[in-house]
Design a protein around this motif. Structure first.
Motif, PDB file in Angstrom:
ATOM      1  N   TYR A 127     -59.330  61.867  92.608  1.00  0.00           N
ATOM      2  CA  TYR A 127     -59.795  62.922  92.235  1.00  0.00           C
ATOM      3  C   TYR A 127     -61.255  63.115  92.720  1.00  0.00           C
ATOM      4  O   TYR A 127     -61.912  64.314  92.473  1.00  0.00           O
ATOM      5  N   HIS A 167     -45.806  72.439  93.164  1.00  0.00           N
ATOM      6  CA  HIS A 167     -45.559  71.203  92.613  1.00  0.00           C
ATOM      7  C   HIS A 167     -46.529  69.978  93.511  1.00  0.00           C
ATOM      8  O   HIS A 167     -46.075  69.049  93.377  1.00  0.00           O
ATOM      9  N   ASN A 168     -47.804  70.628  93.716  1.00  0.00           N
ATOM     10  CA  ASN A 168     -48.564  69.654  94.252  1.00  0.00           C
ATOM     11  C   ASN A 168     -48.119  68.592  95.605  1.00  0.00           C
ATOM     12  O   ASN A 168     -48.383  67.619  95.460  1.00  0.00           O
ATOM     13  N   GLN A 208     -58.051  75.437  89.178  1.00  0.00           N
ATOM     14  CA  GLN A 208     -57.039  74.395  88.684  1.00  0.00           C
ATOM     15  C   GLN A 208     -55.678  75.303  88.260  1.00  0.00           C
ATOM     16  O   GLN A 208     -56.147  76.495  87.666  1.00  0.00           O
ATOM     17  N   TRP A 225     -48.582  58.429  89.699  1.00  0.00           N
ATOM     18  CA  TRP A 225     -49.212  59.562  90.046  1.00  0.00           C
ATOM     19  C   TRP A 225     -50.445  59.191  91.105  1.00  0.00           C
ATOM     20  O   TRP A 225     -50.602  59.994  92.066  1.00  0.00           O
ATOM     21  N   ASP A 270     -49.905  62.631  94.783  1.00  0.00           N
ATOM     22  CA  ASP A 270     -49.277  64.033  94.856  1.00  0.00           C
ATOM     23  C   ASP A 270     -48.466  64.114  93.804  1.00  0.00           C
ATOM     24  O   ASP A 270     -48.095  63.443  92.888  1.00  0.00           O
ATOM     25  N   ILE A 306     -46.382  66.686  90.405  1.00  0.00           N
ATOM     26  CA  ILE A 306     -46.737  66.838  89.226  1.00  0.00           C
ATOM     27  C   ILE A 306     -46.602  66.072  88.127  1.00  0.00           C
ATOM     28  O   ILE A 306     -45.919  65.032  88.192  1.00  0.00           O
ATOM     29  N   SER A 307     -47.458  66.077  86.927  1.00  0.00           N
ATOM     30  CA  SER A 307     -47.205  65.327  86.064  1.00  0.00           C
ATOM     31  C   SER A 307     -47.531  66.100  84.564  1.00  0.00           C
ATOM     32  O   SER A 307     -47.979  67.179  84.452  1.00  0.00           O
ATOM     33  N   THR A 324     -51.488  67.149  83.339  1.00  0.00           N
ATOM     34  CA  THR A 324     -52.150  68.252  83.600  1.00  0.00           C
ATOM     35  C   THR A 324     -51.962  69.515  82.801  1.00  0.00           C
ATOM     36  O   THR A 324     -52.093  70.669  83.030  1.00  0.00           O
ATOM     37  N   ARG A 337     -57.693  67.139  85.969  1.00  0.00           N
ATOM     38  CA  ARG A 337     -57.398  67.616  87.416  1.00  0.00           C
ATOM     39  C   ARG A 337     -55.895  67.062  87.870  1.00  0.00           C
ATOM     40  O   ARG A 337     -55.641  65.925  87.389  1.00  0.00           O
ATOM     41  N   SER A 338     -55.806  67.430  88.770  1.00  0.00           N
ATOM     42  CA  SER A 338     -54.442  67.123  89.645  1.00  0.00           C
ATOM     43  C   SER A 338     -55.219  65.937  90.675  1.00  0.00           C
ATOM     44  O   SER A 338     -56.427  66.289  91.171  1.00  0.00           O
ATOM     45  N   ARG A 367     -55.346  64.284  94.552  1.00  0.00           N
ATOM     46  CA  ARG A 367     -55.304  64.846  95.983  1.00  0.00           C
ATOM     47  C   ARG A 367     -55.179  63.411  96.736  1.00  0.00           C
ATOM     48  O   ARG A 367     -55.717  62.411  96.801  1.00  0.00           O
TER      49      ARG A 367
END
Length: 385
Positions: A44, A72-73, A169, A244, A249, A251-252, A255, A374-375, A377
């Motif tokens: 993050y 889908h990140n 976001q 994750w 990367d 999705i989960s 979030t 947050r997603s 990265r």
């Protein structure tokens, strides 16, 4: 007669109730941060790098590009830094498969990254010119789709959307009414000029809302019924926080605005088979309909042509809406189900009165909501060529 497995029955009951449970109040992300404080937060850190630090100017611009929205990140980008140029590639392996058969969502994500980089370059005192004529042949070009030329304008500068890069976001939650007049929000986009060939339309009347909710729910049901596409999309779903944060990367559920109980069940008790079960699919339909119903303002990104170049440009425009919303303290959530469905896309065009030949690219929910988690990265070094 074989006795029913009580654990399996319990799982099925839980899955059937997931959509209803997710209708509860938004849970503060602070709860999840506290629960997992002992775990690494390195996936993050890019969200906190509001200055370039030890990075070069081009490295920092590329880092800001990695914070862009993308389907889908998957983070489907790679960057080549050459002098005063950043060449943008699609990482063709980071693909949604049959959930994005034409790679339209992939190119829109790359357009989002390009727009982030334009903003970051301006913050550092550069004018950035986006050359995207190669987008049409990106599959034959090893993914190469665009280049940014940076020209020094001043030693320091500022862009009004730069702080929004780190607040932007996807907010998968119920939205309340806008905190500012709608015209004030849309005007904040107009001052940044047009992107030729792509446009924004805004909707908020009761009849428009009813039509959009119906089309969105039907398109979501159509998608989850497509087993091949659904399974390819769920290949990017990370069930546990460890998974994750290791992959950095995908999705989960972390979030989303799902209640704590649902999140804990997915992480601790769910199986890969649960993710593609009929109950889980119905839960997705129910959640999408719930969120669509709780939307005060809709925006549609549409193009004049259905080409890779238009998809890339549409991504740039979508990212502008994201950044304008974040700058104004508003939330945004894209819904690709209706625009990626031929029936849904045609339904939107007809119900919303689009001009003949208009191509809906992305439907956006806009409103007021509390921030969610947050997603993750990937690190910058993973996306530099």
């Amino acid at each position: 007669m074989t006795r029913p497995d009580p654990i399996l029955q319990s799982r099925r009951r839980f899955l059937r109730q997931t959509g209803a449970l997710a209708a509860g109040a938004v849970i503060s992300p602070d709860l999840f941060r506290a629960a997992h404080a002992a775990q690494s937060t390195s996936p993050y850190l890019a969200w906190e790098q509001t200055t370039k630090g030890d990075l070069t100017d081009l490295e920092y611009v590329a880092l800001c590009g990695t914070l862009a929205a993308n389907a889908h990140n998957t983070q489907p980008w790679a960057f080549n830094l050459l002098g005063n140029r950043i060449v943008l590639y699609a990482d063709l392996a980071r693909h949604l498969g049959r959930a994005d058969p034409r790679r339209r969502l992939m190119l829109m994500g790359l357009g989002c990254a390009a727009e982030n980089m334009v903003v970051a370059a301006a913050q550092l005192g550069y004018a950035a010119t986006v050359a995207d004529t190669e987008a049409g042949g990106f599959l034959e070009n090893g993914g190469r789709c665009a280049a940014l030329e940076l020209t020094r304008r001043s030693d320091s500068n500022s862009h009004p959307w730069f702080p929004a890069l780190f607040r932007r976001q996807t907010t998968r939650a119920e939205f309340g009414p806008l905190s500012i007049p709608r015209n004030e929000f849309t005007a904040s986009l107009d001052v940044h000029g047009e992107i030729p060939g792509v446009h924004l339309a805004w909707y908020g009347t009761a009849s428009e809302h009813e039509a959009i909710v119906r089309i969105t729910a039907d398109a979501a049901a159509e998608f989850v019924a497509n087993d091949a596409a659904y399974r390819d999309s769920m290949a990017w779903f990370r069930r546990s926080r460890r998974e994750w944060e290791t992959y950095r990367d995908g999705i989960s559920i972390f979030t989303s605005d799902a209640p704590w109980l649902v999140k804990e069940w997915v992480e601790l008790l769910s199986t890969p088979e649960d993710l593609v079960s009929a109950e889980f699919r119905q839960g997705e339909i129910d959640v999408v309909k719930r969120l669509a119903e709780a939307t005060p303002l809709w925006s549609l990104v549409w193009s004049e042509r259905d080409t890779p170049h238009a998809w890339f440009q549409g991504g740039r425009l979508m990212e502008r809406v994201y950044l304008a919303a974040a700058a104004q303290g508003l939330a945004l959530h894209p819904l690709a189900y209706p625009t990626e469905s031929p029936v849904g896309s045609a339904g939107l065009a007809k119900s919303l009165g689009l001009a003949p030949g208009a191509v809906p690219l992305m439907l956006l929910r806009v409103g007021l909501a509390r921030p969610l988690e947050r997603s993750v990265r990937r690190p910058l070094e993973a996306v530099l060529r």
